[in-house]
Design a protein around this motif. Structure first.
Motif, PDB file in Angstrom:
ATOM      1  N   GLY A 175     -25.630 -77.310 -61.851  1.00 60.23           N
ATOM      2  CA  GLY A 175     -24.359 -76.515 -61.250  1.00 60.23           C
ATOM      3  C   GLY A 175     -23.164 -76.879 -62.037  1.00 60.23           C
ATOM      4  N   GLU A 176     -22.928 -78.062 -61.620  1.00 64.74           N
ATOM      5  CA  GLU A 176     -21.358 -78.704 -62.224  1.00 64.74           C
ATOM      6  C   GLU A 176     -21.190 -78.735 -63.547  1.00 64.74           C
ATOM      7  OE1 GLU A 176     -19.872 -82.644 -60.891  1.00 64.74           O
ATOM      8  OE2 GLU A 176     -20.644 -82.187 -58.956  1.00 64.74           O
ATOM      9  N   ALA A 177     -22.505 -78.906 -64.085  1.00 66.91           N
ATOM     10  CA  ALA A 177     -22.539 -78.920 -65.415  1.00 66.91           C
ATOM     11  C   ALA A 177     -22.184 -77.669 -66.425  1.00 66.91           C
ATOM     12  CB  ALA A 177     -23.797 -79.714 -65.968  1.00 66.91           C
ATOM     13  N   ASP A 218     -13.497 -70.989 -71.110  1.00 65.28           N
ATOM     14  CA  ASP A 218     -12.128 -70.514 -70.662  1.00 65.28           C
ATOM     15  C   ASP A 218     -11.064 -71.025 -71.404  1.00 65.28           C
ATOM     16  OD1 ASP A 218     -13.225 -68.506 -68.949  1.00 65.28           O
ATOM     17  OD2 ASP A 218     -12.705 -69.883 -67.035  1.00 65.28           O
ATOM     18  N   HIS A 219     -11.242 -72.462 -71.439  1.00 65.42           N
ATOM     19  CA  HIS A 219     -10.184 -72.984 -72.288  1.00 65.42           C
ATOM     20  C   HIS A 219      -9.970 -72.693 -73.720  1.00 65.42           C
ATOM     21  CE1 HIS A 219      -7.633 -76.514 -71.548  1.00 65.42           C
ATOM     22  NE2 HIS A 219      -7.166 -76.443 -72.959  1.00 65.42           N
ATOM     23  N   PHE A 234     -16.639 -85.881 -68.922  1.00 65.80           N
ATOM     24  CA  PHE A 234     -16.535 -84.656 -69.004  1.00 65.80           C
ATOM     25  C   PHE A 234     -16.662 -84.191 -70.399  1.00 65.80           C
ATOM     26  CE2 PHE A 234     -14.213 -85.257 -65.239  1.00 65.80           C
ATOM     27  CZ  PHE A 234     -14.690 -84.386 -64.298  1.00 65.80           C
ATOM     28  N   PRO A 235     -18.190 -84.346 -70.952  1.00 61.65           N
ATOM     29  CA  PRO A 235     -18.162 -84.424 -72.312  1.00 61.65           C
ATOM     30  C   PRO A 235     -18.122 -82.911 -73.051  1.00 61.65           C
ATOM     31  CG  PRO A 235     -20.487 -84.803 -71.274  1.00 61.65           C
ATOM     32  CD  PRO A 235     -19.187 -84.489 -70.168  1.00 61.65           C
ATOM     33  N   VAL A 236     -18.201 -82.083 -72.412  1.00 57.76           N
ATOM     34  CA  VAL A 236     -17.647 -80.542 -73.049  1.00 57.76           C
ATOM     35  C   VAL A 236     -16.120 -80.268 -72.881  1.00 57.76           C
ATOM     36  CG1 VAL A 236     -18.083 -78.241 -72.803  1.00 57.76           C
ATOM     37  CG2 VAL A 236     -20.082 -79.557 -72.590  1.00 57.76           C
ATOM     38  N   SER A 237     -15.806 -80.406 -71.554  1.00 57.25           N
ATOM     39  CA  SER A 237     -14.504 -79.769 -71.529  1.00 57.25           C
ATOM     40  C   SER A 237     -13.417 -80.697 -72.074  1.00 57.25           C
ATOM     41  CB  SER A 237     -14.069 -79.652 -69.773  1.00 57.25           C
ATOM     42  OG  SER A 237     -14.080 -80.722 -69.244  1.00 57.25           O
ATOM     43  N   MET A 238     -13.638 -82.176 -72.205  1.00 56.74           N
ATOM     44  CA  MET A 238     -12.648 -82.805 -72.968  1.00 56.74           C
ATOM     45  C   MET A 238     -12.691 -82.446 -74.316  1.00 56.74           C
ATOM     46  SD  MET A 238     -11.280 -84.876 -71.016  1.00 56.74           S
ATOM     47  CE  MET A 238     -11.237 -84.455 -69.127  1.00 56.74           C
ATOM     48  N   VAL A 239     -13.661 -82.113 -75.057  1.00 56.90           N
ATOM     49  CA  VAL A 239     -13.738 -81.711 -76.297  1.00 56.90           C
ATOM     50  C   VAL A 239     -13.015 -80.336 -76.588  1.00 56.90           C
ATOM     51  CG1 VAL A 239     -15.417 -80.826 -78.480  1.00 56.90           C
ATOM     52  CG2 VAL A 239     -15.883 -83.173 -76.823  1.00 56.90           C
ATOM     53  N   THR A 240     -13.411 -79.429 -75.696  1.00 57.54           N
ATOM     54  CA  THR A 240     -12.583 -77.999 -75.827  1.00 57.54           C
ATOM     55  C   THR A 240     -11.176 -77.957 -75.471  1.00 57.54           C
ATOM     56  OG1 THR A 240     -13.526 -77.548 -73.358  1.00 57.54           O
ATOM     57  CG2 THR A 240     -14.774 -76.626 -75.432  1.00 57.54           C
ATOM     58  N   ARG A 241     -10.859 -78.900 -74.397  1.00 60.97           N
ATOM     59  CA  ARG A 241      -9.395 -79.115 -74.491  1.00 60.97           C
ATOM     60  C   ARG A 241      -8.652 -79.712 -75.571  1.00 60.97           C
ATOM     61  NH1 ARG A 241      -8.775 -80.130 -68.351  1.00 60.97           N
ATOM     62  NH2 ARG A 241      -7.264 -81.403 -68.768  1.00 60.97           N
ATOM     63  N   MET A 247     -24.667 -85.492 -77.376  1.00 60.66           N
ATOM     64  CA  MET A 247     -25.374 -84.051 -77.473  1.00 60.66           C
ATOM     65  C   MET A 247     -24.659 -82.990 -77.015  1.00 60.66           C
ATOM     66  SD  MET A 247     -27.861 -84.926 -79.207  1.00 60.66           S
ATOM     67  CE  MET A 247     -28.927 -83.363 -79.231  1.00 60.66           C
ATOM     68  N   SER A 248     -23.769 -83.090 -75.900  1.00 61.15           N
ATOM     69  CA  SER A 248     -22.955 -82.208 -75.340  1.00 61.15           C
ATOM     70  C   SER A 248     -21.917 -81.437 -76.369  1.00 61.15           C
ATOM     71  CB  SER A 248     -22.007 -82.310 -74.269  1.00 61.15           C
ATOM     72  OG  SER A 248     -22.883 -82.921 -73.112  1.00 61.15           O
ATOM     73  N   ALA A 249     -21.413 -82.529 -77.176  1.00 66.30           N
ATOM     74  CA  ALA A 249     -20.351 -82.289 -78.296  1.00 66.30           C
ATOM     75  C   ALA A 249     -20.992 -81.392 -79.359  1.00 66.30           C
ATOM     76  CB  ALA A 249     -19.589 -83.613 -78.696  1.00 66.30           C
ATOM     77  N   ILE A 250     -22.087 -81.846 -79.635  1.00 68.16           N
ATOM     78  CA  ILE A 250     -23.121 -81.467 -80.656  1.00 68.16           C
ATOM     79  C   ILE A 250     -23.071 -79.866 -80.580  1.00 68.16           C
ATOM     80  CG2 ILE A 250     -25.146 -81.195 -81.969  1.00 68.16           C
ATOM     81  CD1 ILE A 250     -25.230 -84.571 -82.001  1.00 68.16           C
ATOM     82  N   ALA A 251     -23.686 -79.573 -79.236  1.00 69.95           N
ATOM     83  CA  ALA A 251     -23.981 -78.019 -78.828  1.00 69.95           C
ATOM     84  C   ALA A 251     -22.466 -77.326 -78.989  1.00 69.95           C
ATOM     85  CB  ALA A 251     -24.302 -78.443 -77.293  1.00 69.95           C
ATOM     86  N   VAL A 252     -21.404 -77.925 -78.717  1.00 68.61           N
ATOM     87  CA  VAL A 252     -20.083 -77.319 -78.702  1.00 68.61           C
ATOM     88  C   VAL A 252     -19.795 -76.946 -80.225  1.00 68.61           C
ATOM     89  CG1 VAL A 252     -17.483 -77.353 -78.350  1.00 68.61           C
ATOM     90  CG2 VAL A 252     -19.094 -78.407 -76.589  1.00 68.61           C
ATOM     91  N   ALA A 253     -20.203 -78.119 -81.151  1.00 70.69           N
ATOM     92  CA  ALA A 253     -20.037 -77.741 -82.461  1.00 70.69           C
ATOM     93  C   ALA A 253     -20.734 -76.701 -83.038  1.00 70.69           C
ATOM     94  CB  ALA A 253     -20.317 -79.263 -83.200  1.00 70.69           C
TER      95      ALA A 253
END
Ligand SMILES: NC(=O)c1ccc[n+]([C@@H]2O[C@H](COP(=O)([O-])OP(=O)(O)OC[C@H]3O[C@@H](n4cnc5c(N)ncnc54)[C@H](O)[C@@H]3O)[C@@H](O)[C@H]2O)c1
Length: 490
Positions: free
Chosen positions: A98-100, A109-110, A153-160, A182-188
Motif C-alpha cells: 500500500g505504501e509502495a 503527481d509530482h 523512496f526509489p520512485v519518488s526520489m527519482v521523479t522529484r 528496478m523501480s527507477a527502471i520502471a519509471v524510465a
C-alpha cells in the motif's frame, strides 16, 4: 525513444543497454534475488552524458506546452502502472505494498505538477535607467544534470529530480541506488513510452557510484549535480564539484524533532507521530528522531504511541495484512539495536511490548526490527545525536508553561547539525507562528499536515543540505537567469 524490456537494463540515448557484468538485487524481506541488473562501467556513463548533451538543444528549444504534454503522458503512465511498479518497489525495498503504490502515485503527481510548471518558467523585463536601453532577464535551463538517488523512496526520489529538471528544459543522466534500481527502471520505461526524445532522460545502473561521479564531475557539459543521500557522500560531492564550479543540490540526512505542547490534541498527535515514524520502517530523512512531549500529557501520549506501535504487523511487505516491512539490510538493524541498547543503558525505558531487536535474529534474512517506543530519553543519548533510520521512537519530556519554557524546548529541538523536517502539535495559533519562525528546519508540519506535496519547496538547511524540490521553487533550482541589456540604437 524505443521501448525495450525493462528487466535490469540501463537506458542511454533512448536505447536499453545490457552490460558484460550484472549485479543482483535482493528482496530484504526474503533474501531472495529479485533481478539481475546491468552493472555499467564509466564508458556507459560517458555515453549517457554524450546523449544528454546532444539532446539538450532540441529539448530546451521545444515549446513548453509540447514538453508539458510529454511529461503529462509519462505521469499518466506512471499512475496507470502504479500497481505493478508498487510490487517491484516492495520486492526490492521492502515497504508494504500500500505504501509502495502510494509512493508511485505521489511520483506521478509530482511529474504532473512539474509538467504544469513547464508553462510557467517566465522571464522578466526590468525598468532601465535610459529610454534607449531595455533590460531583459531570460530564464535558461542550467544544462545537463546528473542525478543520484537513494534507496528509501526509489520512485519518488527519482521523479522529484526528473520533474523539475525536465520542466526547466534540462536533460538528465540519473544513477539510482544500486539497492533499488528496478523501480527507477520502471519509471524510465514510463518516460520512454511517453515519447521523450532519445537522450533527454538517461538511466545508468551501476554498483560503482564513485566511477559514475568521477565521469560526471570531470565532464564540463554536466552543469548540475542533484544528490539525495547520506551527509558523508553529499560532502564529498560538494568538494568534488568545486573543480568545475558545478551547481549542486544536496538533500542529506535529517534529525527531525517533534514538539507536542500541552494544548495539543494528544490522540491525534500520537497517531500522527506513529504514522510519520513507522512509515517505511522509519527509513525516511523526515522521520521523527526526538519526540519532545510536555510532561502534563507525556504519559497519555506515550501510552497511545506504544499502543499504535504494538498494533503494527511486521513482515514481508507483499502480504496483505503487513503494515511495516523489513529494514534495508542487517547493518540498518544493527544500528537500531545500538541506539536502543545505548538508551536503555543510560536510563531510558522500553514502553512497547515486543522485545527490541527480538525479530532481528529470527526474521528471514535478519532484517526485521519491531516498532519500538522508548520513554525517559535524554538529549545526550546516541538516538538523539545520530540519525537512527529505523523504527525507534524516543520520547523526551519538557515542562513549564511560560514563553521561556517554549523557547527552551525550541532551543533543544534546534540543537542538531541537521535542519530538514520538524513537527509541531498545538492548538495555539500564536504559538504556531512563534515556533514556526524559531525552528531552524527547511520544512515544518503543524498538526499533522503533509510535509512533501508536489507543490511545496522540499529541502533542508544546515547539515541537511541546500536546494529545493517541488513546486516552482524546485524548477527554479534548474534555471539560470541571463541578464540581457539591449541598446535600441536611437
Ligand atoms: N534530505 C532528503 O531529502 C533525503 C531523502 C531521502 C534520503 N535522505 C538521506 O539518505 C540517506 C540514506 O540513503 P542512502 O543510504 O542510499 O545514502 P547513500 O549516500 O549511501 O547513497 C545515496 C546515493 O549515493 C550513491 N553514492 C554512494 N557513494 C557515492 C559516491 N562516493 N559518489 C557518488 N555517489 C555515491 C549511492 O549509490 C546512492 O545512489 C539518509 O541519510 C537519509 O536521511 C535524504
Amino acid at each position: 525513444m524505443k521501448t525495450g524490456t525493462t528487466t535490469g537494463k540501463a537506458l542511454v540515448g533512448g536505447r536499453w543497454h545490457t552490460a558484460a557484468e550484472t549485479f543482483a538485487v535482493t528482496n530484504p524481506a526474503t533474501g531472495e534475488t529479485v533481478a539481475e541488473v546491468a552493472d555499467c562501467g564509466p564508458d556507459v556513463t560517458a555515453e549517457a552524458v554524450d546523449a544528454a548533451a546532444s539532446a539538450l538543444p532540441g529539448w530546451r528549444a521545444m515549446p513548453a506546452h509540447e514538453r508539458a504534454a510529454i511529461m503529462r503522458r509519462a505521469a499518466a503512465l506512471l499512475a496507470e502502472r502504479a500497481p505493478e511498479i508498487g510490487a517491484t518497489l516492495t520486492a526490492e525495498q521492502g515497504k508494504p505494498l500500500g505504501e509502495a503504490v502510494g509512493e508511485v502515485v505521489a511520483g506521478a503527481d509530482h511529474l504532473l505538477w512539474s509538467a504544469e510548471e513547464t508553462r510557467r518558467v517566465y522571464g522578466e523585463t526590468i525598468p532601465s535607467t535610459s529610454a534607449d536601453t531595455r533590460i531583459m532577464v531570460l530564464p535558461e535551463p542550467v544544462g545537463v544534470v546528473a542525478g543520484i538517488t537513494p534507496w528509501n523512496f526509489p520512485v519518488s526520489m527519482v521523479t522529484r529530480k526528473l520533474g523539475p529538471a525536465l520542466a526547466a528544459g534540462c536533460t538528465v543522466v540519473l544513477k539510482p541506488s544500486e539497492l533499488t534500481p528496478m523501480s527507477a527502471i520502471a519509471v524510465a520505461a514510463c518516460l520512454a513510452d511517453a515519447g521523450f526524445p532519445p537522450g533527454v532522460f538517461n538511466l545508468v545502473t551501476t554498483t560503482r557510484p564513485q566511477e559514475f561521479s568521477e565521469v560526471v564531475m570531470a565532464d564540463p557539459r554536466v552543469r548540475k549535480i542533484s544528490f539525495t543521500g547520506s551527509t558523508a557522500v553529499g560532502k564529498n560531492l560538494i568538494r568534488q564539484s568545486a573543480d568545475d564550479v558545478k551547481r549542486l543540490s544536496v538533500e542529506l540526512g535529517g534529525h527531525a524533532p517533534v514538539l507536542v505542547f500541552p494544548d495539543a490534541d494528544v490522540a491525534a498527535a500520537a497517531a500522527g507521530v506513529a504514522r510519520a515514524k513507522f512509515m517505511n520502517a522509519g527509513q525516511a530523512c523526515t522521520s521523527p528522531n526526538r519526540i519532545y512531549v510536555h510532561e502534563s500529557v507525556a504519559e497519555e501520549f506515550t501510552a497511545e504511541l506504544a499502543r499504535l506501535a504494538d498494533a503494527i504487523v511486521v513482515g514481508d511487505g507483499s502480504a496483505a495484512d503487513v503494515t511495516m516491512g523489513p529494514l534495508i539490510n542487517e547493518r540498518a538493524v544493527a544500528k537500531v539495536r545500538r541506539h536502543v541498547e545505548d538508551a536503555l543503558a543510560l536510563g531510558a525505558r522500553q514502553v512497547t511490548a515486543r522485545e527490541p531487536g527480538g525479530e532481528a535474529g529470527g526474521g528471514p534474512g535478519g532484517r526485521f526490527h519491531p516498532p519500538t517506543v522508548l520513554a525517559g530519553v535524554t538529549d545526550d543519548m546516541l538516538v538523539c545525536q545520530e540519525e537512527t533510520f529505523g523504527p525507534l521512537a524516543p520520547v523526551l519530556t519538557f515542562g513549564g508553561d511560560t514563553r521561556d519554557a517554549e523557547d527552551d524546548v525550541v532551543a533543544r529541538a534546534n540543537t542538531t547539525p541537521y535542519g530538514l523536517a520538524a513537527y509541531v502539535w498545538t492548538r495555539d495559533l500564536a504559538r504556531v507562528v512563534r515556533v514556526s519562525e524559531a525552528l531552524r528546519f527547511g520544512i515544518l508540519s503543524i498538526n499533522g499536515a503533509p510535509l512533501a506535496p508536489p507543490q511545496g519547496p522540499f529541502g533542508g538547511v544546515k547539515g541537511s543540505g541546500y536546494g529545493r524540490e517541488g513546486g516552482h521553487h524546485g524548477v527554479e533550482d534548474f534555471v539560470e537567469h541571463k541578464y540581457v541589456s539591449v541598446g535600441l540604437g536611437r
